[in-house]
Design an enzyme around this catalytic site. Structure first.
Site, short mmCIF file in Angstrom:
data_model
loop_
_atom_site.label_atom_id
_atom_site.label_comp_id
_atom_site.label_asym_id
_atom_site.label_seq_id
_atom_site.Cartn_x
_atom_site.Cartn_y
_atom_site.Cartn_z
N ASP A 322 0.87 -1.17 0.00
CA ASP A 322 0.00 0.00 0.00
C ASP A 322 0.91 1.23 0.00
OD1 ASP A 322 -2.39 1.54 0.31
OD2 ASP A 322 -1.88 1.77 2.42
N ASP A 516 -1.23 -0.87 6.09
CA ASP A 516 -1.24 -0.24 7.42
C ASP A 516 -2.06 -1.03 8.42
OD1 ASP A 516 -3.88 0.28 6.78
OD2 ASP A 516 -3.55 2.38 6.32
N ASP A 520 -6.61 -2.04 5.17
CA ASP A 520 -6.20 -3.09 4.25
C ASP A 520 -6.43 -4.49 4.77
OD1 ASP A 520 -5.14 -1.28 2.26
OD2 ASP A 520 -3.54 -0.86 3.68
#
Length: 621
Positions: A322, A516, A520
């Site tokens: 991410d 994180d 997610d």
């Protein structure tokens, strides 16, 4: 040494002295010699004999205790008193060494994770009272003095201090905390007195969750550990059957051929193979290797939930990241100020901050934080916010307009096109262009090195998934050296992209997703390995991820991979070394080239070497 280990050491020394004395004196009578040697034999081996009998009674026959008991009792029955006693003696020496090595590994890991607090301080009638952390309710104000561990997660209500977070994050630099800051349990208060209002119960605090995960990590076995368990299950009975066949078949064949049976010779060879076949080196060293690897990772601020995940990490070829909060800081900051001619950067930032003074938008907050001074709202009047464009206000008699390019076009004011990437805030004063300010999500300082470290660790492709705009995502990817970037994605799109990559990868290749840990969670769960980044204290991260990086440093991903690969190398070394030596000695023992003394090395010696090698995982880097 523990008390139990000291007792075993005393037994070893006593038995060894008696064996040496009995070897030096000459006793002709066989029965007296047997009685004398039974004394050191029982001193050193009574517990092994007891375990062997209990194993037979409970239906768990084929283990190392049974092999040792059968081999040594058989040797003594055949008159090999010295060899039988020596086998048991050296076996106990190896067991003591193994026990000490495992204990040392556990103590090292306990020291690395020595974060469990013993008490919490509560102030009553002006006095500090120590209570059990389990008894502290949410919302209670606790007092943490300098040198004490923070027992429970909470918020600082009074005081400021420096916290040592190394036991949790592996980060040596201390962290400054002040009133209003959130703090987590397990840190050590270094300087000031802190009053903390608890936000969680002790059982749900960071320290408890981490310790629980470390303690339970051994329950999730790797493929190598499962292989050794299955191997030992079939290997030991097979060796016992083989030894029985070796003791019976050659003498019977000799008798059928009219030759002497030589029963004693073949029975001794069979007993020798039993000693050689003991699987201690594998059964002990493989779990110890993974235990050490998990402990070594913990010392670096990497929490691995099981040896299966540590092993899978060594096979990782695709790392999907991410962007926000993982490779970037996840907070907006002013990164560039470009003032028009006749306007200073300080004046441009001041006008933008005053114009945005009444807004709570993240961009407005970043402008006010960059300005850093107290804003006199009495100077601001006639504030007008144009949705999707910007804001205008009268500041000290001047009309200031701050917004995006659409706002400038709407006002008919020519503006400068920025060369750098970021969110643009253009400013005009009394209809005249004054300059622009760029606001960006800052790339983490170690992110570029982290990507390079992943590639050096053997990762084939690093992919970045983000919901951010294409130009910003591509700029970050180019800066960091990311191989593939996908932008404008919703959470469901990220899952779909990971599904696509999973379908493309090889059967023995693994895909890790780094996020994180909060937004997610679906992707973390779907990937082969979910790695939560910068999520210390986040319940969502700890639950969803297989590996938790206990700080914000993306370089820890490569560190974790290096630890996993070193651990797997050591595991494979021990498996190959133990099996090669044992099978070689088994073959040589069956044909009479290896005697009982070589059998001792094949068992005890191999175990000691394998355990020593396994303890190297604690020093993983």
């Amino acid at each position: 040494m523990t008390k139990k280990q000291k007792k075993v050491l005393i037994r070893i020394i006593t038995a060894a002295i008696l064996v040496v004395v009995l070897c030096l004196i000459s006793v002709e009578n066989r029965y007296i010699r047997l009685a004398l040697f039974l004394v050191p034999y029982l001193i050193i081996g009574y517990d092994i004999l007891r375990k062997a009998v209990l194993g037979i009674v409970n239906g768990q026959v084929f283990d190392e205790n049974f092999l040792m008991a059968l081999a040594t009792v058989g040797a003594i029955i055949l008159g090999e008193y010295v060899e039988g006693t020596a086998v048991m003696l050296f076996y106990q020496i190896g067991e003591l060494f193994q026990s000490y090595a495992v204990g040392k590994s556990r103590r090292n890991i306990s020291a690395l994770m020595d974060i469990r607090p013993d008490y919490a301080n509560i102030e009553q009638d002006g006095q500090l009272i120590q209570v059990d952390p389990d008894d502290v309710e949410i919302g209670t104000v606790i007092v943490v003095q300098p040198g004490e561990k923070l027992p429970i997660d909470g918020v600082v209500t009074c005081g400021s201090s420096t916290l040592n977070t190394s036991a949790l994050t592996g980060e040596s630099l201390p962290r400054e905390v002040h009133e209003g800051d959130e703090v987590i349990s397990g840190c050590v208060n270094l300087t000031g007195l802190l009053h903390i209002r608890t936000t969680k119960e002790f059982g749900e605090s960071t320290v408890s969750r981490i310790l629980e995960l470390v303690e339970n990590s051994s329950m999730k076995k790797s493929k190598s550990e499962n292989f050794i368990t299955r191997f030992a299950k079939y290997y030991t009975p097979a060796v016992c059957i083989g030894a029985l066949a070796l003791a019976l078949l050659p003498p019977i064949i000799n008798l059928l051929l009219g030759n002497p049976a030589n029963w004693q010779q073949w029975v001794i060879r069979a007993l020798t193979t039993l000693v050689i076949s003991c699987p201690c080196a594998l059964v002990i060293s493989i779990p110890l290797s993974f235990f050490g690897g998990i402990g070594g990772a913990s010392s670096k601020g990497v929490l691995v939930k099981g040896s299966n995940y540590l092993e899978a990490l060594s096979e990782t070829k695709y790392v999907v990241c991410d962007k926000t909060g993982t490779l970037t800081k996840g907070v907006f900051e002013v990164t560039h100020i470009e003032a028009a001619e006749g306007v200073t950067k300080e004046a441009l930032l001041e006008m933008a901050a005053y114009a945005e003074s009444y807004s709570n938008h993240p961009i407005s907050k970043s402008l006010k934080e960059a300005y850093g001074k107290t804003i006199d709202t009495a100077r601001v009047s006639d504030v007008e916010e144009i949705s999707g464009h910007g804001v205008s206000a009268v500041i000290g008699g001047q009309k200031v307009s701050a917004g995006n390019t659409r706002f400038m076009k709407m006002l008919g004011i020519p503006y400068e096109v920025p060369q750098n990437i970021g969110t643009e805030v253009h400013v005009a004063v009394d209809g005249r262009y004054a300059g622009y300010i760029l606001i960006s999500d800052i790339v983490k300082p170690g992110a570029g090195a982290a990507i390079a470290g992943l590639k050096a660790a053997g990762v084939s492709q690093v992919v970045m998934l983000t919901g951010d705009t294409k130009n910003v995502a591509e700029a970050v990817a180019a800066e960091l050296g990311v191989d593939v970037v996908k932008s404008g994605l919703l959470p469901a799109d990220k899952v779909a992209e990971v599904e696509r990559l999973l379908a493309l990868k090889g059967e023995k290749e693994r895909l890790a997703f780094v996020g994180d840990g909060i937004n997610d969670a679906p992707v973390l769960s779907r990937a082969d390995i979910g790695i939560a980044m910068g999520a210390l204290g986040s319940d969502a991260a700890i639950e969803a991820a297989d590996i938790v990086l206990m700080d914000d440093d993306p370089a820890k991903i490569a560190t974790a991979m290096n630890i996993s690969r070193k651990t797997i190398r050591i595991v494979h070394q021990n498996i190959i070394f133990a099996l090669v030596v044992k099978f070689a000695c088994l073959g040589l023992g069956a044909v009479g080239f290896v005697n009982m003394w070589w059998a001792i090395f094949a068992d005890v010696g191999v175990m000691i070497i394998a355990v020593l090698n396994a303890t190297r995982t604690l020093k993983c880097t």
